[in-house]
Design an enzyme around this catalytic site. Structure first.
Site, mmCIF file in Angstrom:
data_model
loop_
_atom_site.group_PDB
_atom_site.id
_atom_site.type_symbol
_atom_site.label_atom_id
_atom_site.label_comp_id
_atom_site.label_asym_id
_atom_site.label_seq_id
_atom_site.Cartn_x
_atom_site.Cartn_y
_atom_site.Cartn_z
ATOM 1 N N GLY A 165 21.960 34.853 -8.455
ATOM 2 C CA GLY A 165 22.858 35.987 -8.323
ATOM 3 C C GLY A 165 23.767 36.128 -9.534
ATOM 4 N N ASP A 243 6.609 27.983 -8.490
ATOM 5 C CA ASP A 243 5.595 28.385 -7.506
ATOM 6 C C ASP A 243 4.377 29.040 -8.142
ATOM 7 O OD1 ASP A 243 7.334 27.486 -5.606
ATOM 8 O OD2 ASP A 243 7.981 29.469 -4.931
ATOM 9 N N GLU A 342 6.236 25.559 1.918
ATOM 10 C CA GLU A 342 7.471 25.891 2.624
ATOM 11 C C GLU A 342 7.441 27.266 3.280
ATOM 12 O OE1 GLU A 342 10.916 26.463 0.124
ATOM 13 O OE2 GLU A 342 9.650 26.880 -1.624
#
Length: 502
Positions: A165, A243, A342
C-alpha cells in the site's frame, strides 16, 4: 509498416502478421531530446565484445510454437544497450524502490542496478526509497553506492525495506520532480558557482520499481502521471513475485529459489510421515492465486502423493474425494505426503471480505483447516488412526537469499532495466520471454495473472507423478480451457462439476 500508440504501448504492424508491442519512449512526448554516445563504447570490459549494442530492429516473439501458415504474431523489443543514450551520466539522479512481500533476489537486483549504473554508465547518484511507495513522500531515503551494496546479495530481504500500500500518485510524482530539480540545482551551483539557478520544468531522473502485479499497476499510474506532466523521467519496472503469477515472462526472479527451498520442507514432511504408522506429512506453500511453486516443488520432489492448488478445485468427502484417496494411499504405502498451496480450497472455507494494504483478498489458512478436517475424519475410523505433521515454511522461504540461478537472472534483469532507461525507454518492465531478455509494456504485465492451466501437459505430468485423481470429470475439463484459465465464470463451472459421485 503501420503503427498506433497510446500511453501504454506502441503497436507496430509489419508483413506476414508481424506485430511489435513496443514500449513508450521519452521522445514520444518530449521533443528535441539530446542524445549522447553510449559510455560502454569506452568501457574496457566491453571493448572485446562484438556487436554488443542491440540493433533497433531486434525483437523477440511472444509465441515460439507456430504452424507454417500462422501469422508471425506478437513480438517485444529486445533488451540491451543502444548506440545512443538519452541521459548524460552526470545529470542522472536514479532511485530504487521495492514494494510488496519479500522475495529471494531483491537485494541482488538492487545491487546490480547500482553497480550497472555506476560501472557501465558512470551514474553515481542513486537513492534507495525506504519502506515502499510511502517512502517517496515521507522523505525516507538512503544513498546507494557500489561499496554499500557490494555484499547485500548474500542476505535475504531488502536493505531499503518494503511495504504494501501507501500509493499516492500525486505525492509520489511531486516528490520525484522535486528531488530531480533539487539535485540538478545543487550540481550546477557547485560547478558554476552561481548563487541562484532556476530549473523550472527541467527534470533528470530514472525510477526503478521492483514489485509484483499490484506494484507494477502503481508504476504504470506513476508513468502516466509523469508523462502528463511532460517530465524527463524514465520509469522502469522489474517484475517480482515469488508465486510466478506475472504473465508474458518465462518466470519471475526468486521462483527457482523458492522451489528449491520448498524441498527442505517436503523432505522433512516425508521423513515424519515415513517414520509413523499411517503417517501424513502436510506442507503448505505459497501460491495465493497460482499454484506454480506447489506444482514445481512436487515434480522436483517425487515424494509427494497429492498436490492441491488454487486452479484445481477439490472436494473432501464422497466417492473420488480427497479423504477416499488418502485412505487408499495409506493402505498401499503406510504413509503419504500432501502439498497444498495457500490459495487452494478457499471455496470450501468460510470466506471473509477483507483485504490487505495491497488490495489482495485475505485468505483463510487452508493448511490448518485441512489438517484438522483430516484428523477429525480419520478419528472417526477406529481401524485407521493417523499421525499428521503439518509444516508451514512460508516466511522461511521468502526470507532467504537467492540461489545461483536466480542471482544470474537478477543480474540480467537489472542490467536490462538500466540499459532500457538510459536509452530513453519508459513505462516498461524487463523480463525473460522465450529465453531472451525483452522490454514489455506495463499494460501487458498487469492485464491478468499467470495461472497453472490444469488442462495442459505440465499438470498432466504432475498427476502422473503423484497418481492423484484430478478431481475433475470430462465435463469439468471442458469447462477449463487454456485460453483464459481461472476466470470467474470458469471457476464457477468447475465448482459446479465437483459434486461427489454417489
Amino acid at each position: 509498416m503501420g503503427s498506433q500508440s497510446n500511453f501504454q504501448m506502441k503497436v507496430v504492424q509489419g508483413e506476414f502478421g508481424y506485430v511489435l508491442q513496443d514500449v513508450p519512449h521519452l521522445s514520444d512526448y518530449i521533443s528535441d531530446l539530446q542524445t549522447y554516445p553510449n559510455p560502454l563504447r569506452s568501457n574496457p570490459a566491453y571493448s572485446v565484445v562484438k556487436q554488443y549494442f542491440v540493433d533497433m530492429d531486434d525483437s523477440v516473439p511472444e509465441k515460439m510454437v507456430v504452424h507454417k501458415d500462422t501469422p508471425r504474431g506478437v513480438h517485444f523489443r529486445r533488451a540491451g544497450p543502444r548506440q545512443q543514450v538519452y541521459f548524460a551520466s552526470d545529470d542522472v539522479l536514479a532511485c530504487i524502490v521495492t514494494c510488496g512481500g519479500l522475495c529471494p533476489g531483491l537485494n541482488t537486483v538492487i545491487r546490480e542496478i547500482v553497480h550497472s549504473l555506476d560501472y557501465m554508465y558512470g551514474v553515481t547518484k542513486v537513492l534507495g526509497i525506504e519502506g515502499g511507495y510511502r517512502g517517496f513522500y515521507s522523505k525516507n531515503t538512503i544513498n546507494l553506492t557500489p561499496k554499500l551494496c557490494n555484499d547485500i546479495h548474500k542476505r535475504g530481504g531488502t536493505i531499503i525495506g518494503s511495504s504494501r500500500g501507501g500509493h499516492d500518485t500525486t505525492k509520489i510524482v511531486d516528490n520525484i520532480q522535486d528531488r530531480g530539480i533539487n539535485q540538478a540545482c545543487i550540481r550546477l551551483y557547485l560547478t558554476q558557482q552561481q548563487s541562484e539557478i532556476s530549473l523550472s520544468g527541467i527534470l533528470l531522473a530514472q525510477v526503478y520499481i521492483i514489485g509484483g502485479d499490484g506494484t507494477l499497476r502503481g508504476a504504470n499510474v506513476i508513468y502516466e502521471e509523469i508523462r502528463k506532466r511532460g517530465l524527463k523521467v524514465a520509469v522502469a519496472g522489474i517484475p517480482k513475485t515469488i508465486d510466478n503469477d506475472i504473465p508474458v515472462i518465462d518466470r519471475s526472479f526468486g521462483f527457482d529459489t523458492a522451489v528449491e527451498e520448498a524441498q527442505r520442507a517436503i523432505n522433512a514432511a516425508h521423513v515424519e510421515a515415513d517414520s509413523a504408522e499411517n503417517g501424513i506429512g502436510m506442507v503448505k506453500l505459497m501460491g495465493r492465486y497460482s499454484g506454480f511453486i506447489a506444482m514445481h516443488a512436487t515434480l522436483a520432489s517425487r515424494d509427494v502423493d497429492c498436490c492441491l492448488i488454487p486452479e484445481s478445485p477439490f472436494y473432501l468427502e464422497g466417492k473420488g474425494g480427497l479423504f477416499e484417496y488418502i485412505e487408499k494411499k495409506l493402505k498401499e504405502n503406510g504413509h503419504m505426503v500432501i502439498v497444498v498451496a495457500e490459495g487452494a480450497g478457499q471455496e470450501l472455507l468460510v470466506t471473509k471480505n477483507e483485504e490487505d494494504a495491497s488490495g489482495n483478498k485475505l485468505l483463510q489458512d487452508v493448511g490448518l483447516w485441512l489438517a484438522q478436517r483430516i484428523k477429525e475424519h480419520f478419528a472417526k475410523q477406529t481401524t485407521m488412526p493417523v499421525t499428521l505433521k503439518y509444516i508451514d515454511p512460508t516466511y522461511m522461504i521468502r526470507a532467504i537469499p537467492s540461489n545461483a540461478s536466480d542471482n544470474v537472472y537478477c543480474t540480467l534483469l537489472a542490467q536490462s532495466a538500466v540499459h532500457g532507461a538510459m536509452a530513453g525507454y519508459t513505462g516498461f518492465t524487463s523480463g525473460l520471454v522465450n529465453g531472451r531478455h525483452t522490454y514489455i509494456p506495463f499494460n501487458r504485465i498487469i492485464e491478468k495473472q499467470n495461472k497453472v492451466v490444469i488442462t495442459d501437459r505440465m499438470w498432466a505430468r504432475l498427476l502422473s507423478s503423484t497418481n492423484q485423481p484430478s478431481f475433475l470429470g470430462p465435463k469439468c475439463a471442458s469447462v477449463s480451457s487454456p485460453g483464459q484459465p481461472g476466470t470467474d465464470d470458469k471457476v464457477t463451472g468447475l465448482l459446479g462439476c465437483l459434486t461427489p459421485k454417489p
